[in-house]
Design an enzyme around this catalytic site. Structure first.
Site, PDB file in Angstrom:
ATOM      1  N   CYS A 148       0.842  -1.184   0.000  1.00  0.00           N
ATOM      2  CA  CYS A 148       0.000   0.000   0.000  1.00  0.00           C
ATOM      3  C   CYS A 148       0.887   1.248   0.000  1.00  0.00           C
ATOM      4  CB  CYS A 148      -0.938   0.093   1.198  1.00  0.00           C
ATOM      5  SG  CYS A 148      -2.041  -1.302   1.340  1.00  0.00           S
TER       6      CYS A 148
ATOM      7  N   TRP B  29      -2.940  -2.611  -1.625  1.00  0.00           N
ATOM      8  CA  TRP B  29      -2.701  -4.026  -1.890  1.00  0.00           C
ATOM      9  C   TRP B  29      -3.481  -4.757  -0.803  1.00  0.00           C
ATOM     10  CZ3 TRP B  29      -0.448  -8.302   0.575  1.00  0.00           C
ATOM     11  CH2 TRP B  29      -0.178  -9.395  -0.268  1.00  0.00           C
TER      12      TRP B  29
ATOM     13  N   GLY C 286      -0.239  -1.494   6.335  1.00  0.00           N
ATOM     14  CA  GLY C 286       0.192  -2.399   7.405  1.00  0.00           C
ATOM     15  C   GLY C 286      -0.958  -3.337   7.764  1.00  0.00           C
TER      16      GLY C 286
ATOM     17  N   GLU D 265       5.970 -14.624 -12.734  1.00  0.00           N
ATOM     18  CA  GLU D 265       5.504 -13.396 -12.098  1.00  0.00           C
ATOM     19  C   GLU D 265       4.829 -12.435 -13.088  1.00  0.00           C
ATOM     20  OE1 GLU D 265       8.927 -11.240 -10.604  1.00  0.00           O
ATOM     21  OE2 GLU D 265       7.724 -10.344  -9.036  1.00  0.00           O
TER      22      GLU D 265
ATOM     23  N   HIS E  96      15.177 -37.431 -11.446  1.00  0.00           N
ATOM     24  CA  HIS E  96      14.587 -37.865 -10.170  1.00  0.00           C
ATOM     25  C   HIS E  96      13.120 -37.464 -10.055  1.00  0.00           C
ATOM     26  CE1 HIS E  96      18.466 -39.248  -8.822  1.00  0.00           C
ATOM     27  NE2 HIS E  96      18.987 -38.079  -9.162  1.00  0.00           N
TER      28      HIS E  96
HETATM   29  O1  M6R Z   1      12.547  -5.678  -1.589  1.00  0.00           O
HETATM   30  P1  M6R Z   1      12.997  -7.100  -1.433  1.00  0.00           P
HETATM   31  O2  M6R Z   1      14.210  -7.382  -2.242  1.00  0.00           O
HETATM   32  O3  M6R Z   1      13.182  -7.498  -0.012  1.00  0.00           O
HETATM   33  O4  M6R Z   1      11.815  -7.966  -2.030  1.00  0.00           O
HETATM   34  C1  M6R Z   1      11.840  -9.366  -1.959  1.00  0.00           C
HETATM   35  C2  M6R Z   1      10.834  -9.973  -2.900  1.00  0.00           C
HETATM   36  O5  M6R Z   1       9.540  -9.586  -2.550  1.00  0.00           O
HETATM   37  C3  M6R Z   1      11.106  -9.571  -4.360  1.00  0.00           C
HETATM   38  O6  M6R Z   1      12.401  -9.878  -4.748  1.00  0.00           O
HETATM   39  C4  M6R Z   1      10.114 -10.295  -5.306  1.00  0.00           C
HETATM   40  O7  M6R Z   1      10.372 -11.653  -5.304  1.00  0.00           O
HETATM   41  C5  M6R Z   1      10.219  -9.711  -6.720  1.00  0.00           C
HETATM   42  N1  M6R Z   1       8.943  -9.223  -7.124  1.00  0.00           N
HETATM   43  C6  M6R Z   1      10.655 -10.682  -7.744  1.00  0.00           C
HETATM   44  O8  M6R Z   1      10.785 -10.100  -9.001  1.00  0.00           O
END
Ligand code: M6R
Length: 608
Positions: free
Chosen positions: A2, A72, A98, A488, A504
């Site tokens: 958010c 979100w 939050g 994604e 496997h």
């Molecule tokens: O900001 P961060 O690197 O801590 O975020 C971690 C993940 O949420 C972030 O890498 C997520 O997997 C990406 N959207 C992948 O492209």
């Protein structure tokens, strides 16, 4: 997740709020809304569309005090009634980022005293709580502080009241929020990108801070309610760095920014002749002397960079290294080793799971913490003893690209520094590695030239439902990263396996409908990988191979080879990432998905 933006000015703040929301959409985009105080009324507009839709809906709204939100969803489906801002008795408005963990009991209590709920969100309890205190008398500040005292959970909030058109209250605990300081106008936002058009002066609120914002001043109170002075910083972000420019999507822009992002990240090293622990902070030299192992904690793409680093750290520095998914680590009973270096990796530095893992590690007895992060003022940076700032610049596309490759560069530096300190790197090796690092941006530039070829290749994936990514050793995490990117943003189900693991189980999936993408560097595992690829081909699997020069893998029926440059040694994972990012991007483009804002996701995951 958010995004919050708020403004108090002598001009109409609606355009400021809308522009701010647009910049914050990466944080969540299920719905958006804003509210202003105007002519003794709260005027609100909400939309389940994007900010562009909210802009239309709010065309008649004007006001000099307002708060806005892009959501979100955590509690309640994405719908207009669940969109923020939430109101209480048409006189208090709240936006929130939050999760309020005790919202059910608060809701039951508030209902019992007559409050009517119009949404399924946890946030609405905050609006009613503030109202319940405010109506007893006192200020909006004291009512908000009293309400916060009843909340359990994480929040960044903005609060306004109909009878107080010249004041905005905000607070943060567990979720990011900052103040933008203007001339006779002040602002709040989840991050600075939202405010670049109006100010560069920023005050980062600390955990538990509450602030009262007036037109020409503001006051900050700490977690105990004591007035405190927080420094005003001048943001180094430029407006251009968060604009799309000539690119169609932020993801493509960010893929092409990688040579520069890497050059910036490596600047201090490349201009020097040797590697020093000080790159990671003043206390790094002493800390590195004490450690005998490394534990990396991260999520998603950042976790994948940690998996690459494990290979480097063990092979080059000879230090045992483990890598854990941050959201799992804190919920299992683990044995603390006080001589372990805890390394958290995060683009945003606000990822709730990673932050909680860091705090858990500290709580169970790990004093040595290092953050590798892209945001200087983030919580993870502030809460770690040592730090390395990747200088990728703002990453806005939800799919992480330049953050990943710059994290790898940082982790390689860490490996070299630790290796040197342990006497595992002689002067000649150090010189050679520094030379490779200096060359890295140029090498990435060369790989980016594969773009037209990959664009054509992407057409073959449009009608696929599944894809399998293969890699070995240092490049298995790159296969994982390729699969993560593809699923994604294109919504194609993608899995990654170490190629030797195929037989496997996953080999059963292979048929002509299953494209198999292989990362094929010219390294010591090449011949093993080739045998694994034969196993796929023998089962009718269609192979797409990203092969270094001299691998002698040729295109043939069912085998499509994309030629990479020379093998880049230990830095090869960085180069092999680039075509997989481009592949995911062009497949998503072909499929017509929302590349920068894929469904159900958000850029910064600040809730558990
Ligand atoms: O900001 P961060 O690197 O801590 O975020 C971690 C993940 O949420 C972030 O890498 C997520 O997997 C990406 N959207 C992948 O492209």
């Amino acid at each position: 997740m958010c995004g919050i933006v708020g403004a108090l000015s002598q001009r109409n703040v609606v355009p400021i709020l809308l522009q701010g929301l647009q910049r914050l959409e990466y944080r969540g985009y299920d719905s958006a809304g804003l509210v202003v105080v105007d002519e003794k009324q709260l005027k609100r507009a909400r939309s389940t569309g994007r900010v562009a839709d909210l802009t239309q809906k709010s065309s008649d709204i004007k006001g000099q005090l307002g708060i806005a939100h892009t959501r979100w969803a955590t509690h309640g489906v994405p719908s207009e009634r669940n969109a923020h801002p939430h109101l209480s008795s048409d006189s208090i408005a709240v936006v929130h980022n939050g999760i309020i963990e005790n919202y059910e009991e608060l809701r039951a209590h508030l209902k019992s005293v007559g409050y009517v709920f119009t949404s399924d969100t946890d946030t609405e309890v905050i609006a009613h709580l503030v109202h319940s205190h405010y109506k007893k008398g006192g200020t909006l500040l004291s009512a908000t502080q009293a309400a916060l005292g009843e909340l359990v959970g994480a929040y960044a909030i903005g609060v306004i009241a109909i009878d107080n058109p010249q004041q905005l209250i905000c607070a943060r605990k567990g979720s990011p929020l900052l103040l933008g300081v203007g001339n006779q106008e002040n602002f709040i936002a989840s991050d600075m990108s939202a405010l670049l058009a109006v100010t560069k002066n920023v005050v980062y609120l600390e955990e538990g801070d509450v602030a009262e914002i007036n037109l020409d001043n503001y006051r900050v109170f700490d977690v105990k309610g004591k007035p405190v002075v927080r420094d005003v910083h001048v943001s180094e972000l430029s407006n251009d760095s968060v604009e799309l420019g000539e690119y169609r999507h932020y993801m493509l822009k960010e893929i092409f920014e990688q040579p520069q992002a890497l050059a910036n990240t490596l600047e201090s090293v490349c201009n020097s002749q040797s590697l020093i622990p000080g790159l990671f902070g003043a206390e790094a030299a002493a800390t590195f002397e004490q450690i005998n192992s490394v534990l990396i904690l991260a999520c998603g793409t950042s976790h994948n960079s940690g998996l690459v680093a494990r290979n480097w750290l063990e092979e080059i520095s000879g230090i045992p290294c483990a890598v854990e998914i941050a959201s799992e680590y804190r919920y299992r009973t683990s044995v603390a080793n006080p001589n372990t270096l805890i390394v958290t990796i995060s683009q945003s530095g606000e990822t709730a799971d990673t932050l909680a893992a860091l705090n858990h590690a500290k709580a169970i007895g790990h004093p040595h913490t290092l953050a590798i992060c892209n945001v200087a003022e983030s919580a993870i940076i502030r809460q770690s003893k040592l730090r390395f700032l990747t200088r990728a610049g703002p990453e806005i596309g939800v799919a992480s690209t330049k953050a990943f490759t710059t994290q790898l560069a940082a982790l390689f530096l860490l490996t070299l520094v630790l290796a040197k300190q342990r006497g595992r790197l002689n002067a000649q090796q150090e010189k050679e590695h520094l030379q490779e690092l200096r060359h890295l941006p140029i090498a990435v530039q060369a790989v980016l030239k594969l773009e037209p070829e990959i664009k054509k290749l992407a057409e073959k994936f449009v009608n696929k439902q599944h894809a399998l990514f293969l890699g070995r050793g240092l490049h298995y995490p790159i296969a994982l990263e390729g699969a993560l990117k593809l699923k994604e943003i294109s919504y194609i189900h993608a899995e990654a396996y170490p190629a030797g693991e195929l037989k496997h189980g996953p080999l059963a999936l292979v048929d002509k409908e299953m494209p198999v993408i292989a990362v094929a560097p010219n390294d010591t595992l090449l011949e093993k990988l080739k045998s694994n690829l034969q196993e796929v081909r023998a089962r009718g699997g269609e192979l797409y191979v990203f092969a270094d020069a001299n691998t002698r893998i040729q295109s043939s029926e069912g085998v499509h080879v994309m030629q990479m440059p020379e093998h880049a040694g230990f830095l090869s994972p960085i180069l092999h990432t680039i075509p997989l990012q481009l592949l995911a991007y062009y497949v998503a483009l072909e499929k017509g998905t929302d590349v920068d804002k894929p469904r159900n996701l958000a850029k910064s995951v600040t809730v558990e």
